[in-house]
Design an enzyme around this catalytic site. Structure first.
Site, PDB file in Angstrom:
ATOM      1  N   ALA A  56     -48.129  -8.203  23.329  1.00 41.26           N
ATOM      2  CA  ALA A  56     -49.216  -8.995  24.043  1.00 41.26           C
ATOM      3  C   ALA A  56     -49.207  -8.954  25.503  1.00 41.26           C
ATOM      4  CB  ALA A  56     -49.543 -10.246  23.533  1.00 41.26           C
ATOM      5  N   SER A  57     -47.939  -8.602  25.996  1.00 33.73           N
ATOM      6  CA  SER A  57     -47.474  -8.781  27.312  1.00 33.73           C
ATOM      7  C   SER A  57     -47.832  -7.957  28.316  1.00 33.73           C
ATOM      8  CB  SER A  57     -46.012  -9.222  27.603  1.00 33.73           C
ATOM      9  OG  SER A  57     -45.552  -9.155  28.787  1.00 33.73           O
ATOM     10  N   THR A  58     -48.584  -8.186  29.374  1.00 32.13           N
ATOM     11  CA  THR A  58     -49.278  -7.296  30.446  1.00 32.13           C
ATOM     12  C   THR A  58     -47.916  -6.677  30.992  1.00 32.13           C
ATOM     13  OG1 THR A  58     -49.578  -9.250  31.805  1.00 32.13           O
ATOM     14  CG2 THR A  58     -51.460  -8.507  30.790  1.00 32.13           C
TER      15      THR A  58
END
Length: 204
Positions: free
Chosen positions: A11-13
């Site tokens: 989920a981490s950009t």
């Protein structure tokens, strides 16, 4: 060979940016990288967060998306797509990545990040995972079945607990063999240098 562990959450950009860069940079540096998917959600919950800090603090979130667009443009990546909802549910992808062999994990993980942040795909969708696995010549149904096993679920929980024990509070993070922690995709070069033995006069 010097080693470095790459901790990432789907989920981490900024984990997306790190995933694009880490293997090539490590090859040049002569550092062996271990890819460790984990879940930030339980760590955030322990810090009192109910969602991503980028959602909790709107100014920070606006800056992050603009910063990500700038970085992607500078690096020649396609335009970034914001997942809806954000953060995406990365549990299934993390389980699938955990179920794969260490040698297969990087290519699959990069494919997930690209599908999510470039293609706008829902990475919580089993059919998306099956498509990505098939494109990489895996037996999708067999891998997905393994990803649903108690063994893989326990392994992902253990990875998340290990990340927390190492003081990891965000993604991406990198840890050297002695446990030295580097946070953020912009710390990759420093993490690789540290793994090579560079200390810059830093006290032990």
């Amino acid at each position: 060979m010097p080693t470095l562990t790459f901790w990432y959450d789907f989920a981490s950009t900024y984990s997306f940016l790190a995933a694009e860069a880490v293997d090539d940079a490590a090859a040049v540096a002569g550092v062996e990288v271990t890819w460790r998917p984990f879940l930030l959600g339980p760590i955030f919950a322990g810090q009192g967060y109910t969602t991503s800090p980028f959602n909790l603090y709107p100014a920070k979130g606006r800056h992050m998306w603009r910063d990500l667009a700038r970085l992607a443009a500078r690096l020649g990546y396609p335009a970034i797509v914001r997942p809806d909802p954000f953060p995406a549910n990365g549990l299934l992808a993390a389980r699938v990545a955990t179920a794969l062999a260490d040698t297969d994990r990087p290519a699959f993980s990069r494919a997930v990040f690209r599908a999510e942040f470039v293609g706008g795909a829902d990475i919580a969708d089993r059919s998306v995972m099956a498509r990505l696995l098939t494109a990489l010549c895996h037996d999708a149904e067999a891998v997905l079945a393994r990803a649903a096993s108690d063994e893989v679920k326990a392994s992902l929980r253990a990875a998340t607990a290990a990340a927390e024990q190492r003081g990891i509070f965000g993604a991406p993070s990198f840890t050297a063999a002695d446990g030295e922690l580097f946070w953020g995709s912009d710390r990759l070069a420093d993490a690789l240098a540290f793994a090579q033995g560079q200390r810059w006069g830093l006290p032990a």
